[in-house]
Design an enzyme around this catalytic site. Structure first.
Site, short mmCIF file in Angstrom:
data_model
loop_
_atom_site.label_atom_id
_atom_site.label_comp_id
_atom_site.label_asym_id
_atom_site.label_seq_id
_atom_site.Cartn_x
_atom_site.Cartn_y
_atom_site.Cartn_z
N SER A 1 -14.97 -33.51 18.16
CA SER A 1 -13.77 -33.78 17.39
C SER A 1 -13.13 -35.04 17.92
O SER A 1 -13.42 -35.48 19.05
CB SER A 1 -12.79 -32.60 17.53
OG SER A 1 -11.50 -32.92 17.05
N TYR B 1 -8.12 -26.19 21.93
CA TYR B 1 -9.11 -26.78 21.02
C TYR B 1 -9.64 -28.09 21.60
O TYR B 1 -10.85 -28.31 21.67
CB TYR B 1 -8.46 -27.00 19.66
CG TYR B 1 -9.30 -27.79 18.68
CD1 TYR B 1 -10.28 -27.16 17.92
CD2 TYR B 1 -9.11 -29.16 18.51
CE1 TYR B 1 -11.06 -27.88 17.01
CE2 TYR B 1 -9.87 -29.88 17.61
CZ TYR B 1 -10.84 -29.24 16.86
OH TYR B 1 -11.60 -29.96 15.97
#
Length: 246
Positions: free
Chosen positions: A140, A153
């Site tokens: 990400s 995350y």
């Protein structure tokens, strides 16, 4: 990719579905893995409409027995695994890192990091039996920079980058090629659920002035999995409209 077999986790929607379609268009057989039976079966239907073979395996990637099962069912049906998009993940509730509960932190680590590790462990073992393969992990933008309110995350996605680079060093001579993608904010079903003003603000914050589209990520994954990317190994490819450049 004619005759090759691909496993795609999180294949029921978003990046996973778009990549499944891209690979099916190129002739690959697809094993769609998702926790949602309805979404996974819809992806299978879309792939079969393109003339390829596809199966669905319902699995929670945080459970090692589920991971073993999606690997074994794929091998039983197709005979081998050539391509692996290690993509399934969750984001979290969006609170400041130290306000995150232990339960939520553990859940995000279990899906995003342990789930990816389990997939690598059992898929690579199968690839070694047949002479190698190609893997793309979903990291990400949050695996390259910090993401306020998404600390767990971001931590797991930094972990994905670490796993990718390390495994690249360990298995390159075994003809196993591995890379990671680092997508920015895309118009996935999760983002589309946000208020319109929030979506507009997210797009305006991107140097290109818009959010990404899942098919733009699918295009890059399909390329990285293909033989056209045969000398790209251990890389982390940003797909974020320039966000990581700031």
């Amino acid at each position: 990719m004619q005759g090759k077999t691909a496993i795609i986790t999180g294949g029921g929607s978003g990046f996973g579905r778009e990549t499944a379609i891209k690979l099916a268009q190129r002739g690959a057989n697809i094993s769609v893995v998702d926790i949602s039976n309805e979404q996974g079966e819809e992806t299978v239907k879309l792939c079969k409409e393109l003339g390829t073979d596809a199966i669905f395996v319902e699995a929670d990637v945080s459970k090692v027995e589920d991971v073993k099962r999606y690997v074994s069912q794929t091998v039983e049906h197709f005979g081998k695994i050539d391509l692996f998009f290690n993509n399934a993940g969750i984001s979290g509730s969006g609170v400041r890192t130290l306000d995150c509960s232990e339960e939520e932190f553990d859940a995000i680590v279990a899906v995003n990091l342990k789930g990816a590790f389990y997939g690598l462990k059992y898929v690579v073992n199968e690839m070694l039996k047949t002479g190698g393969g190609s893997i793309v992990n979903t990291a990400s933008l949050g695996g390259i920079v910090g993401m306020p309110t998404l600390g767990p995350y971001s931590a797991t996605k930094h972990g994905i980058v670490g796993l990718t680079k390390t495994i690249a060093g360990e298995y390159g001579r075994d003809n196993i090629r591995i890379n990671a993608i680092a997508p920015g904010t895309n118009e996935t079903p999760m983002v589309k659920a946000f208020p319109a003003e929030a979506i507009k603000a997210m797009g305006e914050a991107v140097p290109m002035g818009r959010l990404g589209q899942p098919h733009e990520v699918g295009n890059v994954v399909a390329f990285l999995l293909s033989d056209e990317a045969s000398y790209i190994h251990g890389a982390v490819i940003s797909i974020d409209g320039g966000s990581a450049a700031l």
